[in-house]
Structures are given as structure tokens and as C-alpha cells.
Write an enzyme that holds these catalytic residues in place. Structure first.
Site, PDB file in Angstrom:
ATOM      1  N   VAL A  49     -12.183   5.881   9.326  1.00  0.00           N
ATOM      2  CA  VAL A  49     -12.101   7.766   9.620  1.00  0.00           C
ATOM      3  C   VAL A  49     -13.433   7.097   9.940  1.00  0.00           C
ATOM      4  CG1 VAL A  49     -13.209   9.358   8.204  1.00  0.00           C
ATOM      5  CG2 VAL A  49     -12.637   7.868   6.617  1.00  0.00           C
ATOM      6  N   GLU A  50     -13.319   8.230  10.934  1.00  0.00           N
ATOM      7  CA  GLU A  50     -13.460   8.438  12.308  1.00  0.00           C
ATOM      8  C   GLU A  50     -13.505  10.138  13.180  1.00  0.00           C
ATOM      9  OE1 GLU A  50     -10.533   4.798  14.559  1.00  0.00           O
ATOM     10  OE2 GLU A  50     -10.177   7.137  14.851  1.00  0.00           O
ATOM     11  N   HIS A  62       3.717   6.829   5.609  1.00  0.00           N
ATOM     12  CA  HIS A  62       3.930   6.403   6.360  1.00  0.00           C
ATOM     13  C   HIS A  62       4.472   4.499   5.935  1.00  0.00           C
ATOM     14  CE1 HIS A  62       0.080   5.252   8.734  1.00  0.00           C
ATOM     15  NE2 HIS A  62       0.312   4.881   7.631  1.00  0.00           N
ATOM     16  N   ASN A  63       4.085   5.142   4.825  1.00  0.00           N
ATOM     17  CA  ASN A  63       4.452   4.220   3.918  1.00  0.00           C
ATOM     18  C   ASN A  63       5.646   4.508   2.241  1.00  0.00           C
ATOM     19  OD1 ASN A  63       3.467   2.094   5.761  1.00  0.00           O
ATOM     20  ND2 ASN A  63       2.331   0.562   3.828  1.00  0.00           N
ATOM     21  N   SER A  74      -6.051   2.117  17.924  1.00  0.00           N
ATOM     22  CA  SER A  74      -7.245   1.259  17.171  1.00  0.00           C
ATOM     23  C   SER A  74      -8.330   1.798  17.647  1.00  0.00           C
ATOM     24  CB  SER A  74      -7.454   0.229  18.766  1.00  0.00           C
ATOM     25  OG  SER A  74      -7.937  -0.194  19.106  1.00  0.00           O
ATOM     26  N   HIS A  82       4.278   4.335  13.433  1.00  0.00           N
ATOM     27  CA  HIS A  82       3.477   4.656  12.902  1.00  0.00           C
ATOM     28  C   HIS A  82       1.585   4.485  13.218  1.00  0.00           C
ATOM     29  CE1 HIS A  82       2.631   1.084  11.578  1.00  0.00           C
ATOM     30  NE2 HIS A  82       1.494   0.821  10.382  1.00  0.00           N
ATOM     31  N   GLY A  83       1.950   3.661  14.363  1.00  0.00           N
ATOM     32  CA  GLY A  83       1.192   3.174  15.607  1.00  0.00           C
ATOM     33  C   GLY A  83       1.240   2.463  16.323  1.00  0.00           C
ATOM     34  N   ASP A  97       0.827  -1.219  -0.311  1.00  0.00           N
ATOM     35  CA  ASP A  97      -0.137   0.436  -0.246  1.00  0.00           C
ATOM     36  C   ASP A  97       0.807   1.092  -0.037  1.00  0.00           C
ATOM     37  OD1 ASP A  97      -2.736   1.376   0.045  1.00  0.00           O
ATOM     38  OD2 ASP A  97      -2.323   0.932   2.454  1.00  0.00           O
TER      39      ASP A  97
END
Length: 467
Positions: free
Chosen positions: A226-227, A334-335, A368, A390-391, A145
Site C-alpha cells: 500500500v503506497e 490480474h489473477n 516496483s 500486470h507489472g 493468489d
């Protein structure tokens, strides 16, 4: 002239046929055998000088390609021991991810590396791996990705003013998730990235332009989201006063377009380095000065811009539906791979699931579906190659999460934190991830926390087993 004459000059089998064809053409023009043999030696010595010659261009082109391949393969033997690299949060990282990073640091092109505290096993380079190479780019060092990225919009709305039902309705109307999905044409909105001339500079990009157009402004499956949530600033920053704001956070990438670019150039790299075996096979590289290396670099950067364009449209639609303009926006990829000076030398720094964190650089590190994310500011740590996590990073693979995490436990976790979920699956359960607070704690020398995002209404693709 026959094959024996040409073979004596040292041409390999395929080149012999091209050389004979050229020699017969010259013989037909009355050129002597000795003169033709000398011409063939000259083409051998400097094929670039004959790339546009009416007779010798096919042979010259083949010899040039051979030379490039030989140059690319030179030094493909792995180091017997990996170069040293620093690790953050070592106790949070499993052995398999460390082994993958060790393999990457044995590559002859590797010059420096680092492993972030969210690291876990990936394809080739581990997720959370940062690798600096000399004059070479590794498609699987960037990932499938390409350009996967984050964006946060802080909105001029009181955090409780948009009720849950309205937020659910907005996300259902203005976001799309999953493989191959797009917006209906009447709702489709273009973006300047689709008008770039770059799409016309490679046959692969021309072929994929339609797919990219169809999927612009949408999100993939897996951990993309999406939040709506609350963004809290304890002190003035980002041009904002301290307080709690309504915000939108998204995680998305370059969709099917980026995945096909990754697949194509990975196959090219693997063919170029057919002698790489085992775990190293997925770390096949492309010399940056080769046509394929330049082609991948161009396509990779386009995919990175396209991924950010998806975020632009997601946030624009939601902001427009609410009748507001964001007070602040932050985004990061981040990729991706970047040209970066490391110890005074320009290298190619691959961040596969790692956030750029140069001194003063803003970034986003999510948790998360029910855990907080953080806006951070980089400290420019040299040993980390100016990077951060990245997380939170997975502690359970997708199949393991489906087998080990009861649905009722996930539902209880969401309820305890007041999170409403649309879509999502057990494979993305919060229990499948490391605790984001632990990950942030392990990289306090890499980033400063600026603000905190708490998810309230989350949309994801439908998982293998819905929550």
C-alpha cells in the site's frame, strides 16, 4: 446371484460390489435373476435415470462419476507441438517462461494464448501468461493468489500536503501485512462480500468463511503493498483536470482464503488427470460442466470479489482518516479466469499476472517499490486476448535477489527517488524487476498510458532480509 453374473455384464471391480448389493436386495423382493440382470443393464445404459431409485441409486451414482472421469480424461494426451501464440517483449522474457507457455499451448483444451512482456516463470502457467481454453478451467492457470488485484484512489488533497511522517503513521495504523494477520476486533469493519449466500453453498467455503472474516481488509506478503504517492495527468481524463494529485495505490489478493481454494481444487484436478507428467502436471484442468469445475468457478469468483473487498476497506480507512472522499478510483484483477468470446467462440480466458485490456477498459500496471506505475486504457488487441502486463515482472528470483543485490544499493535507489519504505525485503528490491518503462514500451499496441503514479511512502510486509 453372484459376482460372476455381474462381472459378465462388464462392471469393474468397485461397481461389482454395488451391483451385487442391489441385486441381492431385488432377489429378497422376489424378482427373478433374468429380470435383475436386465435392470442392471438398464442402469449401465442410463445411470442418470436411476440416481433417485431406492435400490440402484448408489450404483448409478458411481457409474455416473466414472463416466464423468472418463470424459474428463478423454484427450489428455498433449499435442506434439504447441499451438502458435504471440509474444510481446520477447527479448525481456527468459527461456524457462517460454517453455512453460509452450507446454500450456500443447494442452488438448487450449485454443489460444499470449505472453506479456513482464512474463517470468510461475507454477504451471507462467506469470504474464494468458491462456484460452474450451469448456475447462485450470486452477494453476489462475494462480494461488486468486483475484490478486490493484486499486488506485486519487484524493482531493495537494500532493505535498501530507508529510512523510504523517503518511508513515497512517499506513502503520490502517494497514496490516503478512500471513494470518488481521485487524483487532475493535478496529474490524465488515464488508457486504462476507454476507453473500455463496459462502453457504459449498462445505469448503463455509469452512473458510471465518478465515476470510478475520483477514478482511488486510494484505499478504511478497510483492503486496500500500503506497502514498503522486498521480500525474498530462491531460484531462478520469473526470479530472490535468495536474498532480495525492493518491493511494494498493496491490493485494484473496489472502489465506483464496490460497486454500486454489490448493484444494488443484489437488482435485491433479487427481482427475493423474496421467499428466512433468511441467504439464500443474496444468491439470477441471471440466467446466462438472461438479468440481462449477465448484471451482464459484469459489474463484467469490475469491475475486473478496480480494477487491480488501482494497475497498484499505482505501476507505485511509480516506476516512484523512477526512476525504476519492475523486476517482480504478481497480482491476490480474489473477482470474473470465468467459470471453474469442474468434466467435466462448472460451475461458485465464490471466495469470495479466491485466484485462478490452477496448476502453482502464487498468493499473505498477512498477516496483521505487519505480512508477501507470493507469492505462486497453486497446482490445485480439491476438493478446485483450490483455496487457500486470507489472514490470521479475528478472531475478527471490533467492537470486537476496544473493546478488546489496542492501546499500537498494537503499541508495530508494533515496535517489525520494521513497520512504516501511517493511519490504531484498527479495522485492527494484533491481529484482525489469524496468517498467521497457515493459510499457513493448505493449504500446495493447494499451495507452493515461496517467503516472510515483510512489513516495511504501508499506510492505517484512521480508526475509529487511532493507
Amino acid at each position: 446371484m453372484n459376482g460372476k453374473h455381474v462381472t459378465k455384464l462388464g462392471f469393474e471391480k468397485q461397481a461389482v460390489g454395488l451391483a451385487l448389493s442391489a441385486a441381492h436386495d431385488r432377489e429378497a423382493r422376489g424378482v427373478s435373476r433374468s429380470a435383475i440382470l436386465q435392470e442392471l443393464r438398464d442402469v449401465q445404459a442410463d445411470p442418470d435415470a436411476y440416481l433417485h431409485d431406492a435400490t440402484y441409486a448408489p450404483l448409478a451414482s458411481h457409474l455416473r462419476a466414472q463416466a464423468r472421469e472418463a470424459h474428463a480424461r478423454r484427450g489428455t494426451a498433449l499435442r506434439t507441438e504447441p499451438l502458435p501464440y504471440d509474444v510481446w517483449g520477447a527479448h525481456l522474457i527468459d527461456t524457462a517462461a517460454r517453455m512453460q507457455m509452450d507446454t500450456a499451448m500443447r494442452l488438448p483444451i487450449s485454443r489460444a494464448g499470449a505472453l506479456m512482456p513482464d512474463a517470468h516463470v510461475g507454477y504451471g502457467l507462467p506469470i504474464g501468461g494468458v491462456l484460452a481454453t474450451e469448456d475447462a478451467v485450470i486452477p494453476y492457470g489462475v494462480g494461488v493468489d486468486i483475484g490478486c488485484s490493484m486499486m488506485l484512489s486519487v484524493l482531493p488533497i495537494q500532493h505535498g500536503a501530507v508529510k512523510t511522517d504523517e503518511a508513515v503513521s497512517l499506513l502503520k495504523r490502517h494497514t496490516r501485512f503478512g500471513a494470518g494477520v488481521g485487524f483487532e476486533r475493535k478496529a474490524w469493519r465488515g464488508h457486504p462480500v462476507l454476507d453473500e449466500r455463496t459462502w453457504q453453498e459449498q462445505g469448503l467455503l463455509r469452512h473458510l468463511h471465518g478465515k476470510a472474516s478475520d483477514q478482511i481488509g488486510t494484505s499478504g506478503s511478497g510483492n503486496h503493498f500500500v503506497e502514498f504517492g503522486t498521480f500525474t495527468l498530462d491531460q484531462a481524463d478520469l473526470g479530472l483536470e490535468p495536474g498532480t494529485y495525492l493518491a493511494v495505490l494498493s496491490h493485494s489478493g484473496s489472502r489465506g482464503f483464496g490460497a486454500q481454494v486454489a490448493g484444494h481444487y488443484t489437488r482435485v484436478a491433479e487427481q482427475l488427470h493423474r496421467h499428466l507428467e512433468g511441467p504439464a502436471k500443474k496444468l491439470a484442468w477441471l471440466p467446466l460442466d462438472s461438479d468440481d469445475g462449477q465448484g471451482y468457478w464459484q469459489a474463484m469468483n467469490l475469491a475475486g470479489r473478496y480480494a477487491l473487498a480488501n482494497h475497498d476497506l484499505i482505501h476507505a480507512r485511509l480516506s476516512e482518516a484523512l477526512g476525504v472522499k476519492p475523486l476517482a478510483q480504478i481497480s482491476n484483477s490480474h489473477n482470474l479466469a473470465w468467459k470471453q468470446h474469442v474468434n466467435g467462440q466462448e472460451l475461458i480466458v485465464h490471466r495469470k499476472g495479466a491485466t484485462p485490456a478490452a477496448a476502453g477498459q482502464l487498468g493499473l500496471i505498477p512498477g516496483s517499490m521505487a519505480d512508477p506505475g501507470f493507469v492505462v486504457r486497453g486497446k482490445g488487441h485480439a491476438a493478446a486476448l485483450e490483455s496487457a502486463s500486470h507489472g514490470a515482472g521479475r528478472q531475478l528470483g527471490r533467492k537470486a535477489a537476496q544473493a546478488q543485490v546489496p542492501k546499500r544499493d537498494v537503499q541508495a535507489y530508494l533515496q535517489d527517488r525520494g521513497v520512504t519504505l516501511i517493511g519490504g525485503g531484498i527479495d522485492e528490491a527494484p533491481q529484482a524487476y525489469k524496468r517498467i518503462e521497457d515493459v510499457i514500451r513493448e505493449q504500446r499496441d495493447l494499451v495507452d498510458v493515461v496517467g503516472r503514479f510515483d510512489p513516495k511512502v511504501v508499506r510492505m510486509d517484512t521480508g526475509n532480509e529487511d532493507i
